[in-house]
Design a protein around this motif. Sequence first.
Motif, PDB file in Angstrom:
ATOM      1  N   ALA A  63      -4.249 -26.421 -11.872  1.00 33.84           N
ATOM      2  CA  ALA A  63      -3.667 -25.333 -11.081  1.00 33.84           C
ATOM      3  C   ALA A  63      -2.159 -25.221 -11.306  1.00 33.84           C
ATOM      4  CB  ALA A  63      -3.969 -25.531  -9.601  1.00 33.84           C
ATOM      5  N   ARG A  64      -1.498 -26.362 -11.463  1.00 37.61           N
ATOM      6  CA  ARG A  64      -0.042 -26.364 -11.676  1.00 37.61           C
ATOM      7  C   ARG A  64       0.328 -25.548 -12.912  1.00 37.61           C
ATOM      8  NH1 ARG A  64       2.893 -32.056 -12.190  1.00 37.61           N
ATOM      9  NH2 ARG A  64       0.982 -32.452 -13.306  1.00 37.61           N
ATOM     10  N   LEU A  65      -0.419 -25.695 -13.983  1.00 37.96           N
ATOM     11  CA  LEU A  65      -0.161 -24.938 -15.209  1.00 37.96           C
ATOM     12  C   LEU A  65      -0.373 -23.446 -14.970  1.00 37.96           C
ATOM     13  CD1 LEU A  65       0.284 -24.661 -18.309  1.00 37.96           C
ATOM     14  CD2 LEU A  65      -2.180 -24.967 -18.535  1.00 37.96           C
ATOM     15  N   LEU A  66      -1.442 -23.089 -14.268  1.00 38.48           N
ATOM     16  CA  LEU A  66      -1.714 -21.679 -14.007  1.00 38.48           C
ATOM     17  C   LEU A  66      -0.621 -21.049 -13.152  1.00 38.48           C
ATOM     18  CD1 LEU A  66      -5.553 -21.911 -13.396  1.00 38.48           C
ATOM     19  CD2 LEU A  66      -4.381 -20.989 -15.412  1.00 38.48           C
ATOM     20  N   VAL A  67      -0.194 -21.746 -12.110  1.00 34.26           N
ATOM     21  CA  VAL A  67       0.891 -21.231 -11.267  1.00 34.26           C
ATOM     22  C   VAL A  67       2.160 -21.067 -12.098  1.00 34.26           C
ATOM     23  CG1 VAL A  67       2.436 -21.781  -9.337  1.00 34.26           C
ATOM     24  CG2 VAL A  67      -0.036 -22.111  -9.090  1.00 34.26           C
ATOM     25  N   THR A  88       0.171 -16.757  -3.810  1.00 34.00           N
ATOM     26  CA  THR A  88      -0.875 -17.002  -2.827  1.00 34.00           C
ATOM     27  C   THR A  88      -1.880 -17.979  -3.419  1.00 34.00           C
ATOM     28  OG1 THR A  88      -0.629 -14.778  -1.902  1.00 34.00           O
ATOM     29  CG2 THR A  88      -2.678 -15.956  -1.391  1.00 34.00           C
ATOM     30  N   LEU A  89      -2.212 -19.000  -2.638  1.00 28.49           N
ATOM     31  CA  LEU A  89      -3.263 -19.950  -2.991  1.00 28.49           C
ATOM     32  C   LEU A  89      -4.330 -19.831  -1.916  1.00 28.49           C
ATOM     33  CD1 LEU A  89      -1.059 -23.107  -3.643  1.00 28.49           C
ATOM     34  CD2 LEU A  89      -1.901 -21.486  -5.347  1.00 28.49           C
ATOM     35  N   ALA A  90      -5.583 -19.800  -2.318  1.00 25.13           N
ATOM     36  CA  ALA A  90      -6.664 -19.733  -1.337  1.00 25.13           C
ATOM     37  C   ALA A  90      -7.871 -20.480  -1.869  1.00 25.13           C
ATOM     38  CB  ALA A  90      -7.036 -18.283  -1.044  1.00 25.13           C
ATOM     39  N   VAL A  91      -8.521 -21.201  -0.980  1.00 22.35           N
ATOM     40  CA  VAL A  91      -9.795 -21.815  -1.316  1.00 22.35           C
ATOM     41  C   VAL A  91     -10.851 -20.955  -0.648  1.00 22.35           C
ATOM     42  CG1 VAL A  91     -11.264 -23.856  -1.121  1.00 22.35           C
ATOM     43  CG2 VAL A  91      -8.802 -24.122  -1.488  1.00 22.35           C
ATOM     44  N   ARG A  98      -8.325 -19.919  -5.736  1.00 25.62           N
ATOM     45  CA  ARG A  98      -7.825 -18.650  -6.272  1.00 25.62           C
ATOM     46  C   ARG A  98      -6.310 -18.680  -6.200  1.00 25.62           C
ATOM     47  NH1 ARG A  98      -9.991 -13.277  -7.211  1.00 25.62           N
ATOM     48  NH2 ARG A  98      -8.351 -11.728  -6.942  1.00 25.62           N
ATOM     49  N   ILE A  99      -5.676 -18.450  -7.338  1.00 24.08           N
ATOM     50  CA  ILE A  99      -4.221 -18.401  -7.459  1.00 24.08           C
ATOM     51  C   ILE A  99      -3.855 -16.950  -7.743  1.00 24.08           C
ATOM     52  CG2 ILE A  99      -2.240 -19.173  -8.823  1.00 24.08           C
ATOM     53  CD1 ILE A  99      -4.143 -21.604  -9.625  1.00 24.08           C
ATOM     54  N   GLU A 100      -2.962 -16.404  -6.941  1.00 24.21           N
ATOM     55  CA  GLU A 100      -2.542 -15.018  -7.126  1.00 24.21           C
ATOM     56  C   GLU A 100      -1.022 -14.946  -7.183  1.00 24.21           C
ATOM     57  OE1 GLU A 100      -4.076 -12.943  -3.751  1.00 24.21           O
ATOM     58  OE2 GLU A 100      -6.124 -12.950  -4.537  1.00 24.21           O
ATOM     59  N   VAL A 101      -0.523 -14.137  -8.093  1.00 22.96           N
ATOM     60  CA  VAL A 101       0.905 -13.838  -8.144  1.00 22.96           C
ATOM     61  C   VAL A 101       1.039 -12.321  -8.143  1.00 22.96           C
ATOM     62  CG1 VAL A 101       3.017 -14.003  -9.506  1.00 22.96           C
ATOM     63  CG2 VAL A 101       1.507 -15.993  -9.302  1.00 22.96           C
ATOM     64  N   THR A 102       1.719 -11.821  -7.112  1.00 19.00           N
ATOM     65  CA  THR A 102       1.901 -10.385  -6.933  1.00 19.00           C
ATOM     66  C   THR A 102       3.358 -10.032  -7.182  1.00 19.00           C
ATOM     67  OG1 THR A 102       0.169 -10.361  -5.260  1.00 19.00           O
ATOM     68  CG2 THR A 102       1.678  -8.477  -5.288  1.00 19.00           C
ATOM     69  N   CYS A 146       2.770  -2.210  -6.925  1.00 17.50           N
ATOM     70  CA  CYS A 146       2.428  -3.616  -7.166  1.00 17.50           C
ATOM     71  C   CYS A 146       1.255  -3.823  -8.109  1.00 17.50           C
ATOM     72  CB  CYS A 146       2.081  -4.282  -5.845  1.00 17.50           C
ATOM     73  SG  CYS A 146       3.456  -4.354  -4.710  1.00 17.50           S
ATOM     74  N   LYS A 147       1.170  -5.073  -8.561  1.00 19.90           N
ATOM     75  CA  LYS A 147      -0.010  -5.583  -9.261  1.00 19.90           C
ATOM     76  C   LYS A 147      -0.122  -7.062  -8.903  1.00 19.90           C
ATOM     77  CE  LYS A 147       2.081  -7.081 -13.612  1.00 19.90           C
ATOM     78  NZ  LYS A 147       3.445  -6.704 -13.336  1.00 19.90           N
ATOM     79  N   THR A 148      -1.341  -7.573  -8.966  1.00 26.22           N
ATOM     80  CA  THR A 148      -1.593  -8.986  -8.730  1.00 26.22           C
ATOM     81  C   THR A 148      -2.334  -9.550  -9.922  1.00 26.22           C
ATOM     82  OG1 THR A 148      -1.709  -8.690  -6.337  1.00 26.22           O
ATOM     83  CG2 THR A 148      -2.754 -10.664  -7.227  1.00 26.22           C
ATOM     84  N   VAL A 149      -1.791 -10.605 -10.504  1.00 29.32           N
ATOM     85  CA  VAL A 149      -2.478 -11.331 -11.570  1.00 29.32           C
ATOM     86  C   VAL A 149      -3.060 -12.568 -10.906  1.00 29.32           C
ATOM     87  CG1 VAL A 149      -2.294 -12.398 -13.841  1.00 29.32           C
ATOM     88  CG2 VAL A 149      -0.807 -10.469 -13.249  1.00 29.32           C
ATOM     89  N   TRP A 150      -4.353 -12.798 -11.106  1.00 29.14           N
ATOM     90  CA  TRP A 150      -5.030 -13.898 -10.429  1.00 29.14           C
ATOM     91  C   TRP A 150      -5.789 -14.760 -11.444  1.00 29.14           C
ATOM     92  CZ3 TRP A 150     -10.243 -13.919 -11.207  1.00 29.14           C
ATOM     93  CH2 TRP A 150     -10.847 -12.705 -11.548  1.00 29.14           C
ATOM     94  N   ALA A 151      -5.997 -15.996 -11.022  1.00 30.12           N
ATOM     95  CA  ALA A 151      -6.800 -16.933 -11.813  1.00 30.12           C
ATOM     96  C   ALA A 151      -7.612 -17.759 -10.833  1.00 30.12           C
ATOM     97  CB  ALA A 151      -5.904 -17.839 -12.655  1.00 30.12           C
ATOM     98  N   GLU A 152      -8.821 -18.113 -11.213  1.00 29.65           N
ATOM     99  CA  GLU A 152      -9.683 -18.914 -10.352  1.00 29.65           C
ATOM    100  C   GLU A 152     -10.135 -20.175 -11.067  1.00 29.65           C
ATOM    101  OE1 GLU A 152     -11.649 -15.513  -7.483  1.00 29.65           O
ATOM    102  OE2 GLU A 152     -12.847 -16.273  -9.148  1.00 29.65           O
TER     103      GLU A 152
END
Length: 161
Positions: A63-67, A88-91, A98-102, A146-152
């Motif tokens: 997760a650290r790399l993705l963030v 945003t981090l959410a389980v 789920r990692i989101e950057v908006t 806006c846009k949000t790029v997310w990774a799970e």
Amino acid sequence: MATLCDMNQRITRTSSSATGLAADPAPSLRYSVPLSATPRGARLARILAVEQLASWGLPFDPARLLVAELAANAVQHGRVAGRSFRLTLAVVPPATLRIEVTDTRGDRLPVRAPDPGGTLSESGHGLLLVAETADRWGVEEGPVPCKTVWAELDLGPDAGR
């Protein structure tokens, strides 16, 4: 309903229409913070994510790399002077991180560069790393600007317990 760009409000979303899934289930754990769209803000995103994941009892790699990659992209490609980005981090059930950057540059969607084929360039590999590391990733547009790029990342069945 709060908008993505209202950085002081709860963010509400549904799954990507491309997947055809129903609305995302409510997260069991959630952390969200606005950060300055600067290299310092990107570094702070990584540090805060590691601390938050540790407090939830979750492993912080990969997760650290993705963030780090998503925050760096928000700073480099999504920066608008005077505006922040949001991490945003959410389980979410059953066991997904789920990692989101908006950011507020919805007019500039990320484009995954073709495989560099072993070139020695120092940039342009971020989304390639995200694609290879995450179980799923994508982009949600809007609301404007806006846009949000997310990774799970799929977690084990006892994640966050």
